[in-house]
Write a protein that holds these residues in place. Structure first.
Motif, PDB file in Angstrom:
ATOM      1  N   ASN A 104       0.803  -1.282   0.021  1.00 37.15           N
ATOM      2  CA  ASN A 104      -0.073  -0.102  -0.087  1.00 37.15           C
ATOM      3  C   ASN A 104       0.671   1.120  -0.005  1.00 37.15           C
ATOM      4  O   ASN A 104       0.527   2.292  -0.852  1.00 37.15           O
ATOM      5  N   GLU A 105       1.864   1.278   0.850  1.00 29.92           N
ATOM      6  CA  GLU A 105       2.846   2.447   0.841  1.00 29.92           C
ATOM      7  C   GLU A 105       3.484   2.544  -0.333  1.00 29.92           C
ATOM      8  O   GLU A 105       3.658   3.853  -0.673  1.00 29.92           O
ATOM      9  N   ARG A 106       3.740   1.762  -0.990  1.00 30.49           N
ATOM     10  CA  ARG A 106       4.628   1.879  -2.247  1.00 30.49           C
ATOM     11  C   ARG A 106       3.745   2.428  -3.269  1.00 30.49           C
ATOM     12  O   ARG A 106       4.204   3.254  -4.267  1.00 30.49           O
ATOM     13  N   HIS A 107       2.325   2.032  -3.364  1.00 24.50           N
ATOM     14  CA  HIS A 107       1.798   2.605  -4.470  1.00 24.50           C
ATOM     15  C   HIS A 107       0.998   3.957  -4.146  1.00 24.50           C
ATOM     16  O   HIS A 107       0.780   4.634  -5.164  1.00 24.50           O
ATOM     17  N   LEU A 108       0.836   4.185  -2.933  1.00 25.84           N
ATOM     18  CA  LEU A 108       0.642   5.708  -2.553  1.00 25.84           C
ATOM     19  C   LEU A 108       2.020   6.652  -2.901  1.00 25.84           C
ATOM     20  O   LEU A 108       1.556   7.819  -3.381  1.00 25.84           O
ATOM     21  N   ILE A 109       3.121   6.077  -2.939  1.00 25.01           N
ATOM     22  CA  ILE A 109       4.266   7.040  -3.277  1.00 25.01           C
ATOM     23  C   ILE A 109       4.119   7.089  -4.788  1.00 25.01           C
ATOM     24  O   ILE A 109       4.179   8.218  -5.177  1.00 25.01           O
ATOM     25  N   GLN A 110       3.793   5.834  -5.485  1.00 27.02           N
ATOM     26  CA  GLN A 110       3.591   5.940  -6.889  1.00 27.02           C
ATOM     27  C   GLN A 110       2.525   7.032  -7.249  1.00 27.02           C
ATOM     28  O   GLN A 110       2.738   7.910  -8.039  1.00 27.02           O
ATOM     29  N   ALA A 111       1.339   7.234  -6.439  1.00 23.12           N
ATOM     30  CA  ALA A 111       0.365   8.144  -6.898  1.00 23.12           C
ATOM     31  C   ALA A 111       0.728   9.499  -6.487  1.00 23.12           C
ATOM     32  O   ALA A 111       0.500  10.336  -7.234  1.00 23.12           O
ATOM     33  N   ASN A 112       1.606   9.731  -5.509  1.00 23.79           N
ATOM     34  CA  ASN A 112       2.257  10.974  -5.056  1.00 23.79           C
ATOM     35  C   ASN A 112       3.110  11.142  -6.324  1.00 23.79           C
ATOM     36  O   ASN A 112       3.087  12.678  -6.713  1.00 23.79           O
TER      37      ASN A 112
END
Length: 191
Positions: free
Chosen positions: A175-183
């Motif tokens: 989850n953290e990884r893809h929230l960084i991607q979204a950012n």
């Protein structure tokens, strides 16, 4: 694929507290995206890249598998909590490979978890937030079980089982990884 024969040993309560903190942070990040206009949420750098909403939908697809799996295992457990959690070799490998790094390495996604081309809206983010709230409840329930003894299937195979402590790590780091991607997508939009 070469696996390092390393495991991690951590106080079980400390691990759960850390994962609760990460999940709460993920909720706050998601809430920030909920205020964006739908055009920004669906913007793509190119035809093969994901939009912000596709990042969230990808996470929702994994949540659809892992949340019921974790819930079922916790609810049927008769184990008692142990002071320390010792990760499994495979679970630690998966968790470490998904843990956010300064430079995110690209990873292929499975076709059934690839959201590209789906018609998505703000409900996608709201669904993610609801899943995170479920994960928080499961993390709190997990304080009463042995994170070492309970094992869950993984989304790519029912034959491979991970310790539930590793499953939580994999899910939350992912989850953290893809929230960084979204950012990162948002940064490109705002340039």
């Amino acid at each position: 694929m070469i696996f390092e024969k390393k495991t991690m040993v951590i106080n079980s309560e400390k691990l759960i507290t850390d994962l609760i903190g990460k999940t709460k942070k993920n909720i706050k990040t998601a809430e920030k995206f909920n205020n964006l206009h739908i055009e920004k949420l669906n913007w793509r750098f190119d035809k093969n890249s994901w939009s912000i909403l596709e990042c969230f939908e990808h996470l929702n697809l994994y949540g659809d598998f892992y949340i019921p799996e974790i819930q079922k295992k916790i609810d049927s457990s008769t184990t008692k909590p142990k002071e320390n959690f010792k990760s499994g070799i495979l679970g630690n490998y998966f968790a470490k490979s998904l843990q956010p790094k300064e430079e995110l390495n690209k990873m292929k996604t499975f076709k059934d978890k690839n959201p590209i081309g789906n018609e998505l809206n703000n409900h996608t983010i709201e669904r993610f937030i609801l899943q995170q709230e479920q994960i928080l409840k499961l993390l709190n329930k997990s304080k009463k079980i042995d994170l070492n003894k309970i094992k869950t299937a993984i989304s790519i195979s029912n034959l491979i089982k991970l310790k539930i402590g590793d499953t939580f790590r994999v899910l939350i780091y992912h989850n953290e990884r893809h929230l960084i991607q979204a950012n990162n997508i948002l940064l490109k939009i705002n340039c």
